[in-house]
Motif scaffolding. Structure first.
Motif, PDB file in Angstrom:
ATOM      1  N   THR A  36       6.268   8.231   1.258  1.00 49.18           N
ATOM      2  CA  THR A  36       4.843   7.883   1.290  1.00 49.18           C
ATOM      3  C   THR A  36       4.553   6.632   2.096  1.00 49.18           C
ATOM      4  O   THR A  36       3.399   6.380   2.456  1.00 49.18           O
ATOM      5  CB  THR A  36       4.330   7.668  -0.153  1.00 49.18           C
ATOM      6  OG1 THR A  36       4.748   8.737  -0.984  1.00 49.18           O
ATOM      7  CG2 THR A  36       2.814   7.586  -0.207  1.00 49.18           C
ATOM      8  N   ASN A  39       1.736   5.935   4.633  1.00 45.77           N
ATOM      9  CA  ASN A  39       0.350   6.156   4.206  1.00 45.77           C
ATOM     10  C   ASN A  39       0.037   5.099   3.147  1.00 45.77           C
ATOM     11  O   ASN A  39       0.253   5.305   1.962  1.00 45.77           O
ATOM     12  CB  ASN A  39       0.201   7.570   3.631  1.00 45.77           C
ATOM     13  CG  ASN A  39      -1.232   7.905   3.265  1.00 45.77           C
ATOM     14  OD1 ASN A  39      -2.051   7.019   3.017  1.00 45.77           O
ATOM     15  ND2 ASN A  39      -1.547   9.186   3.211  1.00 45.77           N
ATOM     16  N   GLU A 265      -6.083  18.004   2.595  1.00 41.40           N
ATOM     17  CA  GLU A 265      -5.818  16.621   2.189  1.00 41.40           C
ATOM     18  C   GLU A 265      -6.432  16.266   0.836  1.00 41.40           C
ATOM     19  O   GLU A 265      -6.261  15.145   0.363  1.00 41.40           O
ATOM     20  CB  GLU A 265      -6.326  15.646   3.255  1.00 41.40           C
ATOM     21  CG  GLU A 265      -5.579  15.756   4.580  1.00 41.40           C
ATOM     22  CD  GLU A 265      -6.023  14.703   5.580  1.00 41.40           C
ATOM     23  OE1 GLU A 265      -6.763  13.779   5.188  1.00 41.40           O
ATOM     24  OE2 GLU A 265      -5.632  14.807   6.758  1.00 41.40           O
ATOM     25  N   TRP A 268      -4.372  14.533  -1.852  1.00 39.12           N
ATOM     26  CA  TRP A 268      -3.908  13.158  -1.651  1.00 39.12           C
ATOM     27  C   TRP A 268      -5.028  12.138  -1.785  1.00 39.12           C
ATOM     28  O   TRP A 268      -4.789  10.937  -1.668  1.00 39.12           O
ATOM     29  CB  TRP A 268      -3.259  13.029  -0.257  1.00 39.12           C
ATOM     30  CG  TRP A 268      -2.393  14.186   0.110  1.00 39.12           C
ATOM     31  CD1 TRP A 268      -2.492  14.967   1.213  1.00 39.12           C
ATOM     32  CD2 TRP A 268      -1.293  14.717  -0.639  1.00 39.12           C
ATOM     33  NE1 TRP A 268      -1.541  15.948   1.210  1.00 39.12           N
ATOM     34  CE2 TRP A 268      -0.780  15.821   0.083  1.00 39.12           C
ATOM     35  CE3 TRP A 268      -0.684  14.386  -1.851  1.00 39.12           C
ATOM     36  CZ2 TRP A 268       0.299  16.580  -0.362  1.00 39.12           C
ATOM     37  CZ3 TRP A 268       0.389  15.148  -2.295  1.00 39.12           C
ATOM     38  CH2 TRP A 268       0.861  16.219  -1.556  1.00 39.12           C
TER      39      TRP A 268
END
Length: 337
Positions: A36, A39, A265, A268
């Motif tokens: 991760t 991001n 998306e 997320w």
């Protein structure tokens, strides 16, 4: 759809990691954060969800002690210490107890700095520590040589005093840091109240933030204002959500951020952002837009803001029943698919 109350939302990877922590295993948490780390918004969200569970705290400490050179282990443990210090202060612990807890958190953030200089997390953590009743400079390892002003910004509109250097450091590493701006909002809220926090978020979005996720911030500050002014459900509580200002912020967040998100998306995206956006759109009558947000949420919901608003109105039914009623009404009126 069934209803699943969860701060994790559709993030199935994170949900699996939390289950592993409950069983005393941290390897999956390490692997998830490694994947991760590019991001930063998602990284911050996942780190903080990992520290939600008191039961998992011992596992996080074990991970940190067994992998002393892991920046991810140090980051999660620093967040755990930071949240612990904030919690002690809010519970009214003695000043020396809070001070020791804050010092431990600060020391761990210094370790993260050394292990991972490009990470914005230590500066977001220091922003969080700035809520404590101390001079924020005590948490700044660079304050003797810092060029940024500690008082006010060189901005003709923004006159609020705050820990601006911490936010600047976070933004250098992650331009438009969602987590950094949220921590700044919380700083103003805890130190000066909802009106000042609201001034900050209004200033932020008026300047056209680099990160469109930040367009949701005024919805959080509006909720803070509601809690402060209408926690007893009186003084035109329901009308609070029906103003043109609320419509402006809700549609701005929808049109400038949510409408551009690819459906792939949605898993997320912060479920807290989606719930605040859905609630604000419903409140101001933008039901067609709200339907799209409910679709993105799927079966997931977070207690806030729904629970706080329902309780303020003195209604006895469970907030999940009210959520389901609203969702069914909105989707039934004109389903977006």
């Amino acid at each position: 759809m069934d209803l699943i109350v969860s701060p994790v939302g559709a993030d199935s990877d994170l949900r699996a990691v939390l289950e592993d922590l409950q069983m005393g295993r941290y390897a999956s948490a390490r692997d998830l954060l490694i994947r991760t780390s590019d991001n930063w918004s998602l990284y911050a969200t996942r780190c903080q969800r990992l520290t939600d569970s008191v039961a998992g705290r011992g596992v996080l400490k074990m991970w940190r002690d067994e992998e002393l050179h892991s920046a991810h282990a140090a980051t999660v443990w620093a967040w755990s210490l930071t949240r612990g210090a904030i919690g002690l202060c809010r519970k009214g612990a003695k000043a020396d107890v809070v001070g020791r807890a804050a010092a431990m958190a600060q020391q761990e953030w210094k370790r993260v700095d050394e292990l991972w200089p490009r990470s914005p997390e230590p500066w977001c953590g220091r922003l969080q520590l700035s809520q404590l009743p101390y001079d924020a400079r005590r948490f700044d390892p660079r304050w003797h040589n810092r060029r940024e002003p500690w008082g006010t910004l060189d901005d003709p509109v923004m006159h609020l005093e705050g820990p601006w250097p911490f936010l600047a450091e976070a933004n250098r590493r992650h331009p438009g840091s969602r987590d950094g701006h949220h921590r700044m909002r919380e700083y103003f809220l805890r130190r000066h109240g909802a009106s000042v926090s609201s001034q900050y978020t209004h200033w932020l979005v008026a300047g056209g933030p680099l990160n469109p996720e930040l367009l949701v911030l005024p919805l959080y500050s509006q909720m803070d204002l509601y809690r402060e002014r209408h926690s007893d459900g009186r003084n035109s509580a329901l009308q609070f959500w029906q103003t043109e200002q609320m419509r402006h912020f809700a549609t701005q967040a929808y049109d400038g951020w949510f409408a551009h998100l690819p459906p792939t998306e949605y898993a997320w995206v912060s479920p807290w952002d989606l719930n605040h956006l859905a609630h604000a759109l419903v409140g101001c009558g933008e039901t067609e837009r709200a339907a799209w947000v409910f679709r993105a949420l799927g079966p997931y919901a977070t207690p806030q803001p729904w629970k706080d608003v329902l309780e303020s109105l003195g209604r006895s039914r469970d907030w999940t029943d009210e959520f389901l009623r609203i969702r069914t009404t909105v989707l039934g009126r004109r389903a977006p698919w």
